[in-house]
Scaffold this motif. Structure first.
Motif: not given
Length: 87
Positions: A5-14
């Protein structure tokens, strides 16, 4: 997994919202074993796209989140999972 979930939040911003929604929305991190991360996605096109285009950014993000190197990313569709259940 909270890590995913945290990785997806980060990826969403990239990446663009459209890219995220098309290829990563609804994905799940199934396991992280011995340097291998297995990720389930919605369709076979996503498997191909992620393997060929987004693997480096996903790998870097997971390396940070897991605090250990991910040597291999494995993508599969939900239908390839045992039982074939989609969320």
């Amino acid at each position: 997994m909270k890590t995913w979930e945290g990785a997806l939040d980060e990826l969403r911003l990239q990446m663009t919202q459209a890219t995220f929604n098309t290829w990563l929305q609804g994905s799940l991190l199934l396991s992280t074993d011995g340097g291998r991360a297995t990720i389930a996605v919605r369709h076979t096109y996503a498997v191909d796209w992620l393997q060929n285009r987004l693997s480096p950014i996903i790998k870097r993000t997971l390396d940070r989140r897991l605090a250990q190197p991910v040597e291999e990313l494995v993508f599969m569709t939900f239908s390839q999972m045992e039982g074939g259940e989609e969320p």
